[in-house]
Design a protein around this motif. Structure first.
Motif, PDB file in Angstrom:
ATOM      1  N   ARG A  72       0.818  -1.214   0.000  1.00 38.25           N
ATOM      2  CA  ARG A  72       0.000   0.000   0.000  1.00 38.25           C
ATOM      3  C   ARG A  72       0.850   1.262   0.000  1.00 38.25           C
ATOM      4  N   GLU A 127      -2.806  -8.640  -4.563  1.00 44.80           N
ATOM      5  CA  GLU A 127      -2.855  -8.346  -3.131  1.00 44.80           C
ATOM      6  C   GLU A 127      -3.289  -9.547  -2.308  1.00 44.80           C
ATOM      7  N   ASP A 140      -2.638   6.515   2.685  1.00 41.69           N
ATOM      8  CA  ASP A 140      -3.260   5.384   2.019  1.00 41.69           C
ATOM      9  C   ASP A 140      -4.153   5.798   0.866  1.00 41.69           C
ATOM     10  N   PHE A 168      -9.186   1.833   1.307  1.00 44.36           N
ATOM     11  CA  PHE A 168      -8.193   1.697   0.247  1.00 44.36           C
ATOM     12  C   PHE A 168      -8.866   1.667  -1.114  1.00 44.36           C
TER      13      PHE A 168
END
Length: 645
Positions: free
Chosen positions: A111, A359, A607, A618
């Motif tokens: 991130r 991810e 973020d 996110f």
């Protein structure tokens, strides 16, 4: 007598519950998204940012984190305090603390553009916070390289068969890198062929063992061992402290680490880690299965029962060349990586995050990879309790190879002769150590490059040079390992490593607090407080008691001390105090940041998106450029926040 299988089954039950339950919760908690672009794709450069298939990256990551420490630490702890304290800390601490640490380090890095934990914490605490963590990590890296080079030397001296097999396996890794990335040949057939060749290298090693210098004193090598140099090797630094063969292997390992650390990742790092992962899976998984088979069917050459005491007492057994040590806090920093390891945060945020394809792969690679390291620690405990009498009789330097000896006994459950099983387990141990050693050297290079950032002077340009920054680590590691004893270096390494883990958890906690003021901070905050308290006390014990009181203030010790003894002891004291000072200042800065955020202060926008009211997700990020802008604004705010530190 207690059967070893009960130790294995207890750990497997705890780890299964952790992965199936807690890791799923954490994956949802940090909002892992399969569709979100990872840094490996965004910044793909063929050098550091290289998207990798999940099994390949898992192999690299597991090989890099699962070094010799989860073998050495549990073995040492079992010999000093007994196997029960050791297995309890591994079984409970790993899924609740170590795996959380690895997963959050990896998730936080992807991130933040695949940046290291130093850069991440700098986004919130400013440049000084970043540099303090990077310098802390760099000092820890030097200890990692020094300790692992020493352990490789000890194992290769005890098992010359593993030396030959290791050379073959490194050559095969170089060839596999060319096969995959230059010739672009089929992945699966190449995997089958090269993995088979790696295992065949074990047979070659058994037939043609290799040593650099002749054996010393009553020691002997296996029949047919090839000795490269006929001289005694007594002139080598560290030859009196260890023996000439170990001292020479230390030099070879450090030179290898230097070369491997400056090469592109596809040349050696990725293919070697991938191939070695099959050795590691076979060694760890095979040993666990062999324990079950040998116990159920009685096929092992010796009874698979625990032959050492469950608990030696709070002050330990005074074996393995260690002075009496208190179980608290030294048990935790002695076991080190089998439960939690700050080094893993450097791997997760240094190399793995730059190669993560999706991810969602972070759950298996981050959390699951650490559980795999815990299984390695469990195997180490199983091997040492089978041969504990042999291990304890000669000190820890002789106990380390008993991982291979005990492993050879375990593999007789499959009908594999111990004469082959033991060298195979020695190769497994060396593979773990080599992958961690050169990965550490590469990460140390990253640390210096991040400290320097964009070079503006000649000095900064030299410091940022990959050859210089890698060479500095290797040279300092060599000085440290040739002027210090094993009994001193290992606890110092463990303390630095565990304190780095506390700082990585602090980084994750600060990130979560700044991401969303409603995020719970218990999962990372509680382990952070526990590890910081334990390791600060442990490092102070090592500095004030084991080095100052027992050595420098002891007239008899001072009378016999050599220059190297004094240099090594002084260096260890300085490192311990510097690490504690850096860590405490970072904890204070992090706590101040969290307190400001949670009491209505401005939330850093590291973020993505602009800081605002309420919950931030996110998923609201639209581009990496927005993330960069927000990190920049966070840096400016953090600089002003930390100006009074």
């Amino acid at each position: 007598m207690v059967q070893v299988i009960w130790l294995v089954l207890g750990v497997l039950a705890m780890f299964s519950a952790g992965y199936l339950g807690y890791s799923r919760y954490l994956a949802n908690f940090v909002d892992l998204d399969e569709e979100r672009t990872t840094p490996a794709h965004e910044y793909e450069d063929g050098q550091e940012y290289v998207p990798s298939k999940k099994p390949v990256l898992l192999g690299h990551h597991y090989s890099s984190i699962a070094g010799g420490a989860p073998i050495v630490g549990p073995i040492t702890a079992a010999l000093v305090w007994g196997w029960v304290p050791a297995v309890l800390w591994v079984a409970i601490g790993n899924p609740l603390m170590g795996a959380v640490h690895d997963f959050m380090s990896l998730s936080g890095s992807i991130r933040h553009e695949g940046k290291s934990i130093g850069s991440i914490i700098g986004s919130y605490l400013g440049e000084r916070g970043k540099n303090r963590l990077l310098w802390f990590a760099f000092l820890t890296i030097i200890l990692v390289v020094a300790v692992f080079a020493l352990v490789v030397g000890i194992v290769l001296d005890a098992y010359p068969q593993a030396a030959t097999a290791s050379i073959i396996y490194i050559g095969l890794a170089l060839a596999f890198g060319v096969y995959l990335y230059q010739l672009d040949l089929p992945f699966i057939p190449g995997t089958v062929a090269f993995v088979a060749a790696v295992f065949a290298g074990v047979w070659v090693g058994v037939q043609y063992p290799l040593a650099l210098f002749p054996a010393v004193g009553d020691a002997s090598y296996p029949a047919g061992t090839i000795v490269l140099f006929a001289s005694s090797g007594a002139w080598l630094p560290g030859a009196e402290l260890f023996n000439p063969n170990i001292a020479a292997w230390i030099v070879v390992v450090l030179l290898y680490a230097f070369v491997a650390a400056v090469l592109p990742v596809w040349t050696l790092l990725q293919p070697r880690d991938y191939l070695s992962s099959f050795l590691l899976y076979a060694g760890v998984g095979g040993a666990l299965l062999a324990i079950i088979v040998g116990t159920v069917f009685g096929t092992a050459a010796e009874p698979l029962t625990i032959n050492t005491q469950a608990y030696y007492g709070f002050w330990g057994s005074d074996v393995a060349s260690f002075a009496l040590m208190p179980l608290f806090p030294l048990l935790f920093i002695t076991i080190a990586c089998g439960t939690i390891s700050g080094f893993h945060s450097l791997v997760s945020s240094g190399t793995t995050a730059k190669q993560l394809d999706k991810e969602t792969d972070a759950r298996l690679i981050g959390y699951g990879g650490m559980l795999g390291e815990g299984l390695l620690a469990t195997v180490a405990l199983c091997t040492v309790v089978l041969v504990a009498d042999v291990a304890a009789s000669g000190g820890i330097g002789l106990a380390l190879p008993n991982f291979a000896t005990g492993g050879g006994v375990i593999f007789t459950s499959f009908g594999i002769p111990a004469s082959y099983g033991a060298p195979f387990m020695a190769l497994v141990l060396v593979s773990f150590l080599l992958t961690s050693t050169d990965t550490a050297a590469r990460l140390g290079r990253y640390m210096l490059e991040e400290i320097v950032e964009t070079p503006e002077t000649t000095t900064q340009s030299v410091a940022a040079n990959r050859y210089f920054s890698t060479g500095v680590q290797v040279v300092l590691a060599y000085v440290l390992v040739t002027s210090g004893r094993w009994e001193d270096l290992w606890p110092l390494f463990g303390g630095a490593n565990q304190l780095l883990a506390a700082l990585a958890l602090l980084t994750a906690t600060v990130w979560l607090a700044n991401w969303d003021e409603t995020k719970q901070l218990v999962s990372t905050g509680v382990p952070m407080v526990v590890m910081a308290s334990i390791t600060v006390l442990g490092l102070l014990w090592l500095a004030l008691y084991q080095n100052i009181a027992v050595k420098l203030l002891d007239s008899s010790w001072m009378a016999d001390a050599t220059v190297l003894d004094l240099v090594g002891t002084s260096l260890q004291i300085v490192i311990a105090f510097v690490l504690v000072g850096l860590a405490l200042s970072l904890v204070r800065m992090g706590y101040s940041n969290i307190q400001r955020v949670r009491t209505g202060g401005e939330v850093a926008a590291a973020d993505g998106g602009e800081p605002g009211e309420g919950e931030r997700s996110f998923g609201s990020r639209t581009s990496i450029d927005e993330q960069r802008e927000s990190i920049g604004s966070s840096d400016e705010r953090s600089e002003s926040e930390g100006s009074d530190d």
